[in-house]
Design an enzyme around this catalytic site. Structure first.
Site, PDB file in Angstrom:
ATOM      1  N   ASP A   4      -4.633  -1.414   1.710  1.00 49.34           N
ATOM      2  CA  ASP A   4      -6.016  -1.075   2.007  1.00 49.34           C
ATOM      3  C   ASP A   4      -6.677  -2.167   2.854  1.00 49.34           C
ATOM      4  O   ASP A   4      -7.415  -1.886   3.802  1.00 49.34           O
ATOM      5  CB  ASP A   4      -6.777  -0.881   0.696  1.00 49.34           C
ATOM      6  CG  ASP A   4      -8.257  -0.622   0.913  1.00 49.34           C
ATOM      7  OD1 ASP A   4      -8.596   0.424   1.491  1.00 49.34           O
ATOM      8  OD2 ASP A   4      -9.074  -1.471   0.509  1.00 49.34           O
TER       9      ASP A   4
ATOM     10  N   GLU B  35      -1.454   3.853   2.009  1.00 48.53           N
ATOM     11  CA  GLU B  35      -1.833   2.446   2.007  1.00 48.53           C
ATOM     12  C   GLU B  35      -0.681   1.575   1.510  1.00 48.53           C
ATOM     13  O   GLU B  35      -0.460   0.467   2.021  1.00 48.53           O
ATOM     14  CB  GLU B  35      -3.067   2.242   1.132  1.00 48.53           C
ATOM     15  CG  GLU B  35      -4.327   2.859   1.730  1.00 48.53           C
ATOM     16  CD  GLU B  35      -5.528   2.759   0.819  1.00 48.53           C
ATOM     17  OE1 GLU B  35      -6.658   2.904   1.308  1.00 48.53           O
ATOM     18  OE2 GLU B  35      -5.341   2.533  -0.400  1.00 48.53           O
TER      19      GLU B  35
END
Length: 236
Positions: free
Chosen positions: A54, A126
């Site tokens: 992320d 992610e």
């Protein structure tokens, strides 16, 4: 090596080819596609990688937006950034590259349609970014992100900073109506590249449908269609 492990290795190698990165440490990719529903003490899930990925995604996208538009103020860059890194966008990218097909899921998660779940796909995307980062460094991860997100980043500068769903909700609230509802009315195509049909509906009975690759994009299309219809009604 068992037949199942051979198939998994082949599937992961094909997936790595689709994202454009050859892993020197393929175990990182295995971890990135391992959901918590099948993890164990000796087979960790992708949750920690998700956390790292992320941040790598955020820095890459922020830098790309900053460079792409040298005049845009923070008030324009921020919504573009949020739209590009949100879970729905990550899930859309994951579908485009067939990430759902290689996820390692527990039986219950698999039976409940885990390979198509937005949150699961977004998190795994992610995690894959983090796996590339740990395998070959930031430059390699950045190159993968720019390759997969490139068209979206390029288009973000010309997309309205206020999305259609927000505009429709504000229209409804200004007239004392509750927020619009969005109902999925159709889904076509393969699991890794589905096309959704969504209806946007207001409590006053007005509605319109939208169709797109990705559920959120279909919701946006439906909201835009309903706004356009109401604008046309006013003109008529």
């Amino acid at each position: 090596m068992t037949g199942q492990k051979v198939r998994l290795a082949a599937d992961l190698a094909a997936f790595a080819s689709r994202i454009g990165h050859e892993f020197q440490r393929p175990e990182l990719l295995v971890r990135a596609v391992t959901h918590s529903s099948i993890s164990s003490a000796t087979r960790p899930s992708n949750e920690r990688l998700e956390f790292l990925g992320d941040r790598v995604l955020g820095l890459t996208v922020a830098t790309a937006l900053f460079k792409a538009d040298g005049t845009a103020p923070e008030g324009q860059l921020a919504p573009r950034f949020n739209a590009l890194v949100r879970q729905e966008t990550c899930a859309d990218v994951a579908r485009e590259i067939g990430l759902g097909e290689v996820l390692k899921l527990g039986r219950s998660e698999m039976l409940s349609g885990g390979r198509r779940k937005e949150a699961l796909l977004g998190d795994a995307m992610e995690a894959v970014i983090a796996a590339v980062y740990l395998d070959a460094g930031f430059d390699a991860a950045r190159d993968v992100i720019l390759r997969l997100w490139g068209p979206r980043i390029a288009a973000s500068a010309v997309i309205e900073t206020r999305d259609a769903k927000s505009s429709l909700q504000e229209w409804a609230q200004a007239r004392g109506l509750p927020p619009p509802s969005y109902i999925e009315t159709g889904r076509e195509g393969p699991d890794h590249q589905p096309v959704f049909t969504v209806e946007a509906r207001l409590e006053n009975g007005q509605s319109a449908t939208g169709r797109a690759k990705g559920k959120r994009a279909a919701e946006q299309a439906a909201a835009r269609a309903l706004l356009d219809r109401m604008e046309q009604d006013v003109q008529d």
